[in-house]
Design a protein around this motif. Structure first.
Motif, PDB file in Angstrom:
ATOM      1  N   PRO A 147       3.789  43.060   0.638  1.00  0.00           N
ATOM      2  CA  PRO A 147       3.447  44.005  -0.437  1.00  0.00           C
ATOM      3  C   PRO A 147       2.259  43.550  -1.278  1.00  0.00           C
ATOM      4  CG  PRO A 147       5.819  43.749  -0.298  1.00  0.00           C
ATOM      5  CD  PRO A 147       5.236  42.742   0.638  1.00  0.00           C
ATOM      6  N   ALA A 148       2.141  42.252  -1.526  1.00  0.00           N
ATOM      7  CA  ALA A 148       1.058  41.739  -2.366  1.00  0.00           C
ATOM      8  C   ALA A 148      -0.307  41.888  -1.722  1.00  0.00           C
ATOM      9  CB  ALA A 148       1.313  40.269  -2.693  1.00  0.00           C
ATOM     10  N   ASP A 149      -0.358  42.167  -0.413  1.00  0.00           N
ATOM     11  CA  ASP A 149      -1.632  42.334   0.283  1.00  0.00           C
ATOM     12  C   ASP A 149      -2.023  43.802   0.395  1.00  0.00           C
ATOM     13  OD1 ASP A 149      -1.698  39.595   0.610  1.00  0.00           O
ATOM     14  OD2 ASP A 149      -0.679  39.668   2.556  1.00  0.00           O
TER      15      ASP A 149
ATOM     16  N   ALA B   4       3.941  54.774  -9.655  1.00  0.00           N
ATOM     17  CA  ALA B   4       3.575  53.407 -10.022  1.00  0.00           C
ATOM     18  C   ALA B   4       4.810  52.526 -10.142  1.00  0.00           C
ATOM     19  CB  ALA B   4       2.795  53.418 -11.336  1.00  0.00           C
ATOM     20  N   THR B   5       5.899  53.092 -10.674  1.00  0.00           N
ATOM     21  CA  THR B   5       7.152  52.343 -10.793  1.00  0.00           C
ATOM     22  C   THR B   5       7.710  51.981  -9.425  1.00  0.00           C
ATOM     23  OG1 THR B   5       7.683  53.406 -12.896  1.00  0.00           O
ATOM     24  CG2 THR B   5       9.514  52.445 -11.679  1.00  0.00           C
ATOM     25  N   ALA B   6       7.648  52.934  -8.483  1.00  0.00           N
ATOM     26  CA  ALA B   6       8.134  52.682  -7.125  1.00  0.00           C
ATOM     27  C   ALA B   6       7.343  51.565  -6.463  1.00  0.00           C
ATOM     28  CB  ALA B   6       8.032  53.956  -6.292  1.00  0.00           C
ATOM     29  N   ALA B   7       6.009  51.614  -6.589  1.00  0.00           N
ATOM     30  CA  ALA B   7       5.166  50.586  -5.989  1.00  0.00           C
ATOM     31  C   ALA B   7       5.465  49.222  -6.603  1.00  0.00           C
ATOM     32  CB  ALA B   7       3.695  50.950  -6.179  1.00  0.00           C
ATOM     33  N   HIS B   8       5.520  49.177  -7.916  1.00  0.00           N
ATOM     34  CA  HIS B   8       5.767  47.910  -8.624  1.00  0.00           C
ATOM     35  C   HIS B   8       7.110  47.306  -8.210  1.00  0.00           C
ATOM     36  CE1 HIS B   8       5.553  44.957 -11.859  1.00  0.00           C
ATOM     37  NE2 HIS B   8       6.776  45.305 -12.215  1.00  0.00           N
ATOM     38  N   ALA B   9       8.137  48.144  -8.087  1.00  0.00           N
ATOM     39  CA  ALA B   9       9.459  47.658  -7.707  1.00  0.00           C
ATOM     40  C   ALA B   9       9.470  47.090  -6.293  1.00  0.00           C
ATOM     41  CB  ALA B   9      10.491  48.779  -7.832  1.00  0.00           C
TER      42      ALA B   9
ATOM     43  N   ARG C 168      -1.795  48.478 -12.781  1.00  0.00           N
ATOM     44  CA  ARG C 168      -2.795  47.473 -13.134  1.00  0.00           C
ATOM     45  C   ARG C 168      -4.023  48.102 -13.788  1.00  0.00           C
ATOM     46  NH1 ARG C 168      -2.442  42.644  -8.588  1.00  0.00           N
ATOM     47  NH2 ARG C 168      -0.245  42.191  -9.045  1.00  0.00           N
ATOM     48  N   ALA C 169      -4.247  49.379 -13.536  1.00  0.00           N
ATOM     49  CA  ALA C 169      -5.336  50.115 -14.197  1.00  0.00           C
ATOM     50  C   ALA C 169      -5.015  51.590 -14.104  1.00  0.00           C
ATOM     51  CB  ALA C 169      -6.679  49.815 -13.547  1.00  0.00           C
ATOM     52  N   VAL C 170      -5.514  52.362 -15.071  1.00  0.00           N
ATOM     53  CA  VAL C 170      -5.333  53.810 -15.083  1.00  0.00           C
ATOM     54  C   VAL C 170      -6.692  54.451 -15.344  1.00  0.00           C
ATOM     55  CG1 VAL C 170      -4.171  55.774 -16.151  1.00  0.00           C
ATOM     56  CG2 VAL C 170      -2.977  53.573 -15.969  1.00  0.00           C
TER      57      VAL C 170
ATOM     58  N   ALA D  99      -6.256  41.178  -6.549  1.00  0.00           N
ATOM     59  CA  ALA D  99      -6.281  39.730  -6.742  1.00  0.00           C
ATOM     60  C   ALA D  99      -5.783  39.291  -8.108  1.00  0.00           C
ATOM     61  CB  ALA D  99      -7.708  39.219  -6.536  1.00  0.00           C
ATOM     62  N   MET D 100      -5.517  40.262  -8.998  1.00  0.00           N
ATOM     63  CA  MET D 100      -5.093  39.898 -10.347  1.00  0.00           C
ATOM     64  C   MET D 100      -3.724  39.222 -10.365  1.00  0.00           C
ATOM     65  SD  MET D 100      -6.373  43.271 -12.430  1.00  0.00           S
ATOM     66  CE  MET D 100      -5.440  42.868 -13.899  1.00  0.00           C
ATOM     67  N   GLY D 101      -2.868  39.570  -9.363  1.00  0.00           N
ATOM     68  CA  GLY D 101      -1.542  39.018  -9.183  1.00  0.00           C
ATOM     69  C   GLY D 101      -1.030  38.241 -10.292  1.00  0.00           C
TER      70      GLY D 101
END
Length: 259
Positions: free
Chosen positions: A181-183, A194-199, A221-223, A257-259
């Motif tokens: 997921p982090a890639d 956004a909530t689904a992706a973050h989870a 991470r940005a809007v 890359a902000m991870g």
């Protein structure tokens, strides 16, 4: 690992499908079934907080107690879900008609970014709450033959147990593409997306629209207000800590890359 996969939402992200496609299609479907219902834009904006078209109709029946007429009332009493499915199938036909007529264009920057990503070797998937029956005409008529070869996979709501804001769709996408997921990075338009992706552990960029402008986006991470184009800069509504004129691969890589 560097950014490897772009995961695009559809409704409100790739195109303004809700006001230009789904809403008029719902209202035509209601007329097909003899219902004196008309969902306005303001009402529909509230209904969009319910994930899924069938679920919206079901919620509307409970929350608004609309008039049904004798024939529809009997159908709802005997097989409520079957009746809702019939209306939704009618809606899907009308939505397809609007797509075929070119009435649901892609949002600014979408075609450019898909080409840039594909030409640079990034993999692309679509991750949507839409059913496959709804997605397929969108791919055929809105994405079209030029962009479709860039799309490696499509993951739809009828393939998972729970729709967004649950993480099921994004987890399934990562599993099927054999990538962490982090890639990846998700491009969404709503708080639910956004909530689904973050989870699921996927970083998200949000491109708002008129229906999601007032959503909170703590998980993004940005809007921005669109993906933008060279010469047509975006408005950054939630900054990642750096400025940019439009969303390109460099911006997506920096966000990832902000991870």
């Amino acid at each position: 690992m560097p950014l490897g996969v772009l995961l695009f939402d559809v409704d409100g992200t790739l195109a303004d499908t809700e006001p230009e496609g789904h809403l008029p299609a719902y209202n035509k479907a209601f007329r097909d079934h003899g219902l004196d219902w008309r969902w306005t834009r303001s009402l529909y904006r509230k209904l969009l907080l319910i994930s899924g078209g069938r679920e919206r109709i079901d919620h509307y029946l409970d929350a608004y107690d609309p008039a049904l007429g004798e024939a529809n009332d009997d159908s709802v009493r005997s097989d409520r879900q079957g009746w809702i499915d019939e209306i939704h199938r009618s809606k899907t036909r009308h939505f397809r008609d609007r797509l075929q007529k070119g009435q649901v264009p892609l949002r600014p920057g979408v075609a450019r970014l898909i080409r840039e990503a594909g030409d640079a070797g990034l993999r692309i998937a679509i991750v949507t709450n839409a059913s496959r029956a709804t997605l397929e005409p969108f791919l055929a008529y809105a994405i079209g033959d030029e962009l479709l070869p860039y799309i490696e996979r499509t993951i739809c709501s009828d393939e998972v147990a729970h729709k967004k804001p649950a993480p099921d769709l994004y987890r399934t996408a990562c599993e099927r593409m054999s990538i962490a997921p982090a890639d990846c990075i998700a491009i969404e338009d709503s708080n639910a997306g956004a909530t689904a992706a973050h989870a699921a552990g996927v970083p998200a960029l949000v491109t708002i629209n008129a229906d999601t402008r007032d959503h909170p986006f703590e998980a993004a991470r940005a809007v921005v207000d669109s993906l933008g184009e060279p010469g047509a800069p975006v408005t950054i509504l939630q900054s990642p800590g750096f400025d940019f004129d439009y969303v390109d691969l460099d911006v997506l890589r920096r966000l990832n890359a902000m991870g």
